[in-house]
Design a protein around this motif. Sequence first.
Motif, PDB file in Angstrom:
ATOM      1  N   ILE A   1       0.845  -0.780  -0.057  1.00  0.00           N
ATOM      2  CA  ILE A   1       0.220  -0.175   0.097  1.00  0.00           C
ATOM      3  C   ILE A   1       0.278   1.511  -0.333  1.00  0.00           C
ATOM      4  N   ARG A   2       1.746   1.083   0.786  1.00  0.00           N
ATOM      5  CA  ARG A   2       2.791   2.572   0.888  1.00  0.00           C
ATOM      6  C   ARG A   2       3.462   2.634   0.272  1.00  0.00           C
ATOM      7  N   HIS A   3       4.207   1.617  -1.617  1.00  0.00           N
ATOM      8  CA  HIS A   3       4.882   1.303  -1.804  1.00  0.00           C
ATOM      9  C   HIS A   3       4.074   1.810  -3.310  1.00  0.00           C
ATOM     10  N   LYS A   4       2.542   2.191  -3.452  1.00  0.00           N
ATOM     11  CA  LYS A   4       1.433   2.517  -4.139  1.00  0.00           C
ATOM     12  C   LYS A   4       1.199   1.238  -5.619  1.00  0.00           C
ATOM     13  N   HIS A   5       1.488   0.210  -5.286  1.00  0.00           N
ATOM     14  CA  HIS A   5       1.576  -1.004  -5.921  1.00  0.00           C
ATOM     15  C   HIS A   5      -0.114  -1.607  -5.893  1.00  0.00           C
ATOM     16  N   TYR A   6      -1.029  -1.006  -5.247  1.00  0.00           N
ATOM     17  CA  TYR A   6      -2.574  -1.641  -5.282  1.00  0.00           C
ATOM     18  C   TYR A   6      -2.900  -0.311  -6.373  1.00  0.00           C
ATOM     19  N   ASP A   7      -2.177   0.879  -6.886  1.00  0.00           N
ATOM     20  CA  ASP A   7      -2.759   2.060  -7.119  1.00  0.00           C
ATOM     21  C   ASP A   7      -2.779   1.357  -8.525  1.00  0.00           C
ATOM     22  N   GLY A   8      -4.187   1.304  -9.175  1.00  0.00           N
ATOM     23  CA  GLY A   8      -4.526   1.220 -10.785  1.00  0.00           C
ATOM     24  C   GLY A   8      -4.204  -0.260 -10.870  1.00  0.00           C
ATOM     25  N   VAL A   9      -4.688  -1.246 -10.242  1.00  0.00           N
ATOM     26  CA  VAL A   9      -5.040  -2.431 -10.225  1.00  0.00           C
ATOM     27  C   VAL A   9      -6.095  -3.316 -10.559  1.00  0.00           C
ATOM     28  N   ALA A  10      -6.277  -3.588 -11.759  1.00  0.00           N
ATOM     29  CA  ALA A  10      -7.144  -3.992 -11.935  1.00  0.00           C
ATOM     30  C   ALA A  10      -8.414  -6.152 -10.904  1.00  0.00           C
ATOM     31  N   ILE A  11      -9.049  -5.623 -10.639  1.00  0.00           N
ATOM     32  CA  ILE A  11     -10.298  -6.757  -9.375  1.00  0.00           C
ATOM     33  C   ILE A  11     -10.465  -7.250 -10.904  1.00  0.00           C
ATOM     34  N   ASN A  12      -9.336  -8.181 -11.141  1.00  0.00           N
ATOM     35  CA  ASN A  12      -9.652  -9.392 -12.109  1.00  0.00           C
ATOM     36  C   ASN A  12     -10.350 -10.204 -11.809  1.00  0.00           C
ATOM     37  N   ARG A  13     -10.294 -10.723 -11.172  1.00  0.00           N
ATOM     38  CA  ARG A  13     -11.325 -11.980 -10.464  1.00  0.00           C
ATOM     39  C   ARG A  13     -12.693 -11.782  -9.295  1.00  0.00           C
ATOM     40  N   VAL A  14     -14.082 -11.233 -10.297  1.00  0.00           N
ATOM     41  CA  VAL A  14     -14.748 -11.801  -9.174  1.00  0.00           C
ATOM     42  C   VAL A  14     -15.490 -12.534  -9.551  1.00  0.00           C
ATOM     43  N   VAL A  15     -15.854 -13.742  -8.533  1.00  0.00           N
ATOM     44  CA  VAL A  15     -16.809 -14.981  -8.815  1.00  0.00           C
ATOM     45  C   VAL A  15     -17.988 -14.743  -7.547  1.00  0.00           C
ATOM     46  N   LYS A  16     -19.228 -14.118  -7.793  1.00  0.00           N
ATOM     47  CA  LYS A  16     -20.147 -14.519  -6.918  1.00  0.00           C
ATOM     48  C   LYS A  16     -20.702 -15.339  -6.116  1.00  0.00           C
ATOM     49  N   ASN A  17     -20.323 -15.481  -4.756  1.00  0.00           N
ATOM     50  CA  ASN A  17     -20.472 -16.641  -3.759  1.00  0.00           C
ATOM     51  C   ASN A  17     -19.201 -17.282  -3.570  1.00  0.00           C
ATOM     52  N   PHE A  18     -18.141 -16.205  -3.609  1.00  0.00           N
ATOM     53  CA  PHE A  18     -16.952 -16.922  -3.545  1.00  0.00           C
ATOM     54  C   PHE A  18     -16.081 -16.132  -3.291  1.00  0.00           C
ATOM     55  N   LEU A  19     -14.852 -15.062  -4.132  1.00  0.00           N
ATOM     56  CA  LEU A  19     -13.696 -14.455  -3.961  1.00  0.00           C
ATOM     57  C   LEU A  19     -14.084 -13.561  -5.046  1.00  0.00           C
ATOM     58  N   THR A  20     -13.381 -12.553  -4.013  1.00  0.00           N
ATOM     59  CA  THR A  20     -12.747 -11.482  -5.143  1.00  0.00           C
ATOM     60  C   THR A  20     -11.468 -11.276  -4.808  1.00  0.00           C
ATOM     61  N   GLN A  21     -10.689 -11.669  -6.047  1.00  0.00           N
ATOM     62  CA  GLN A  21      -9.150 -11.644  -6.210  1.00  0.00           C
ATOM     63  C   GLN A  21      -8.730 -10.101  -7.041  1.00  0.00           C
ATOM     64  N   PHE A  22      -7.218  -9.484  -6.035  1.00  0.00           N
ATOM     65  CA  PHE A  22      -6.283  -8.451  -7.132  1.00  0.00           C
ATOM     66  C   PHE A  22      -5.368  -8.590  -6.298  1.00  0.00           C
ATOM     67  N   GLY A  23      -4.655  -7.478  -6.956  1.00  0.00           N
ATOM     68  CA  GLY A  23      -3.061  -7.449  -6.936  1.00  0.00           C
ATOM     69  C   GLY A  23      -1.875  -7.103  -8.049  1.00  0.00           C
ATOM     70  N   ILE A  24      -2.437  -7.619  -9.426  1.00  0.00           N
ATOM     71  CA  ILE A  24      -1.860  -8.210  -9.837  1.00  0.00           C
ATOM     72  C   ILE A  24      -0.698  -6.530 -10.564  1.00  0.00           C
ATOM     73  N   PRO A  25      -0.104  -6.117 -10.021  1.00  0.00           N
ATOM     74  CA  PRO A  25       0.609  -5.006 -10.090  1.00  0.00           C
ATOM     75  C   PRO A  25      -0.070  -4.132 -12.006  1.00  0.00           C
ATOM     76  N   SER A  26      -0.239  -3.182 -12.371  1.00  0.00           N
ATOM     77  CA  SER A  26      -0.456  -2.745 -13.248  1.00  0.00           C
ATOM     78  C   SER A  26       0.936  -2.367 -14.031  1.00  0.00           C
ATOM     79  N   ASN A  27       1.967  -1.978 -13.299  1.00  0.00           N
ATOM     80  CA  ASN A  27       3.222  -1.458 -13.730  1.00  0.00           C
ATOM     81  C   ASN A  27       4.104  -2.916 -14.209  1.00  0.00           C
ATOM     82  N   PRO A  28       4.429  -4.005 -15.778  1.00  0.00           N
ATOM     83  CA  PRO A  28       5.244  -4.612 -16.478  1.00  0.00           C
ATOM     84  C   PRO A  28       6.410  -5.100 -15.565  1.00  0.00           C
TER      85      PRO A  28
END
Length: 327
Positions: free
Chosen positions: A172-199
């Motif tokens: 969070i402090r190093h801004k690695h979650y800024d601009g990340v995609a919420i790339n896995r949203v599965v109803k009644n299960f889980l939501t996953q994010f965290g793959i940085p936007s910068n290559p």
Amino acid sequence: STTNNSNSKLLSRFVSLTMEPPFYPSVREKLLLTVGFLAMIMANSQEDPGKQFKMTVRNELTKDVTLFWEEEIDQYRHEVGLVKSHGGEAIFDAFAGHLFSYVHKNERHFVEAFAPPDAEEGHFVVLNANEEDILVRCSTTAKGREEPERLIDFHVRPNWSPRGAARFLSLIRHKHYDGVAINRVVKNFLTQFGIPSNPETRLELGSLEFQDDPNVGIPFVPGMLSFAGNGKNSRTTEVFVVMPDCIHLSSFGKEPWETPFGFVGSFEESVVTDWYDGYGDMPPDGNGPDPQKIYPENGYEYLEKEFPKMDYINACIVIREHWSDEL
């Protein structure tokens, strides 16, 4: 700058919102927690008290602290070193049962060293005074980006998973979650994010795995936060949130890397249920993004082209670290 503007927006709305009360576990959760702590104490009592190990001390407070060893025999307080604020770390030699102390806001706090199950991994402790939670506030899009900004609070609880909490706060402090995609949203299960936007960041952080935390018996419930993984000591940057009415709740926590490090504040009313879930799970279980296609250099171009309704995290801050500067 864009980051400063995002921080100001998050903080300007902080004053008008009521702080989320502490997370109160149910009777069953309290029992499980107690059993977990008793098991840890019994395991430690069987360790050789004369065996030295490394203790990593991380300071999540906003001021530097000096750590002292409380010698019981001579009843003397020995200064052992300084631990910098805002996630600073220092490593000290310790023995099981050694008592350490530090002063924060004119009050002395104590930390006991526990012998780790694996001496090579050492003991990891987070200094947070008497404050149980560390509040992180993020702004995100919602409803397939129809809504450009909604706020969400993550209550990070280091006592549950000290290494997981520390890594999340560092990202969070190093801004690695800024601009990340919420790339896995599965109803009644889980939501996953965290793959940085910068290559370059994706490549760097994808290989920085960190150690699993001991399981202290915190059961998973909807709203819990945990790092994802695929093996022992495999956690990196990806985080999941347990969704409402989760039909696979009993499956969480069985793997050593799945230890909750916090929870979503006001979960049932939060933006979590408004993140776009129309793509379903990742292949082959759904039509969502393939994580292996997100990690390459053109990964976010792939997301933008193939999944235009996907929601994103705009920006995140650790509230108490910006309060005095921004208000």
